[in-house]
Design a protein around this motif. Structure first.
Motif, PDB file in Angstrom:
ATOM      1  N   THR A 209       0.833  -1.198   0.000  1.00  0.00           N
ATOM      2  CA  THR A 209       0.000   0.000   0.000  1.00  0.00           C
ATOM      3  C   THR A 209       0.875   1.259   0.000  1.00  0.00           C
ATOM      4  N   SER A 210       0.257   2.410  -0.208  1.00  0.00           N
ATOM      5  CA  SER A 210       1.007   3.670  -0.170  1.00  0.00           C
ATOM      6  C   SER A 210       1.538   3.974   1.222  1.00  0.00           C
ATOM      7  N   SER A 211       1.022   3.300   2.243  1.00  0.00           N
ATOM      8  CA  SER A 211       1.539   3.465   3.604  1.00  0.00           C
ATOM      9  C   SER A 211       2.826   2.680   3.807  1.00  0.00           C
ATOM     10  N   GLY A 212       3.173   1.834   2.837  1.00  0.00           N
ATOM     11  CA  GLY A 212       4.383   1.027   2.939  1.00  0.00           C
ATOM     12  C   GLY A 212       4.155  -0.370   3.471  1.00  0.00           C
ATOM     13  N   LEU A 213       2.930  -0.658   3.897  1.00  0.00           N
ATOM     14  CA  LEU A 213       2.602  -1.983   4.436  1.00  0.00           C
ATOM     15  C   LEU A 213       1.861  -2.812   3.394  1.00  0.00           C
ATOM     16  N   PRO A 214       1.902  -4.140   3.517  1.00  0.00           N
ATOM     17  CA  PRO A 214       1.170  -4.991   2.577  1.00  0.00           C
ATOM     18  C   PRO A 214      -0.341  -4.797   2.683  1.00  0.00           C
ATOM     19  N   ILE A 215      -1.009  -4.966   1.558  1.00  0.00           N
ATOM     20  CA  ILE A 215      -2.471  -4.964   1.537  1.00  0.00           C
ATOM     21  C   ILE A 215      -2.972  -6.116   2.395  1.00  0.00           C
ATOM     22  N   VAL A 216      -4.032  -5.878   3.131  1.00  0.00           N
ATOM     23  CA  VAL A 216      -4.714  -6.920   3.883  1.00  0.00           C
ATOM     24  C   VAL A 216      -6.123  -7.010   3.299  1.00  0.00           C
ATOM     25  N   PRO A 217      -6.351  -7.936   2.329  1.00  0.00           N
ATOM     26  CA  PRO A 217      -7.675  -8.026   1.721  1.00  0.00           C
ATOM     27  C   PRO A 217      -8.765  -8.216   2.762  1.00  0.00           C
TER      28      PRO A 217
END
Length: 153
Positions: free
Chosen positions: A69-77
């Motif tokens: 994500t743009s926050s730098g963390l992986p997407i959590v579907p």
């Protein structure tokens, strides 16, 4: 009254799950939510109807091929949403009727305005099936610009 409201919410969530099953959801790159800070028993303050769409961790939709994500963390579907950061800081927790508890952790070029979000899902067919829809949205907790990484573990 609360029991009737919860039953209605469960029906909305079941409709979303049936949509996922109907298109044969197939996983892509993602992180699975395993509990943590989203476990809450409140819906929070009602904010109104928001226009929601869905996206996947694919490079075409996420901007990279790693599902980051743009926050730098992986997407959590099923948990991550993209919002307009002019209105909602990272880490803001929402309850979205029919989708459940979500966390603002991403942005997107098409996500403009206070009442707009993009919901992370596993599969492009499911994202397409969800389409554009208006959802009842509640503010559970306003974020501080950071994401509690306990949702990742």
């Amino acid at each position: 009254m609360l029991q009737k409201e919860l039953a209605g919410d469960n029906l909305e969530l079941q409709k979303s799950l049936k949509k996922a099953a109907s298109v044969g959801v197939t996983p892509q790159s993602y992180t699975i939510y395993k509990g943590g800070t989203l476990e809450t028993n409140t819906k929070g303050k009602y904010l109104g109807k928001f226009l929601g769409t869905a996206y996947t961790p694919s490079s075409e939709e996420c901007g990279n091929d790693k599902g980051i994500t743009s926050s730098g963390l992986p997407i959590v579907p099923g948990v991550s949403i993209a919002v307009d950061r002019k209105h909602w800081p990272y880490g803001t927790v929402f309850y979205i009727k029919g989708l459940g508890y979500t966390v603002a952790m991403d942005t997107g070029s098409a996500i403009k305005g206070k009442k707009r979000f993009d919901f992370a899902v596993l599969d492009k067919k499911f994202a397409y099936e969800l389409g554009e829809e208006y959802y009842d949205v509640y503010l559970v907790k306003l974020g501080n610009g950071k994401i509690d990484e306990s949702i990742m573990s």
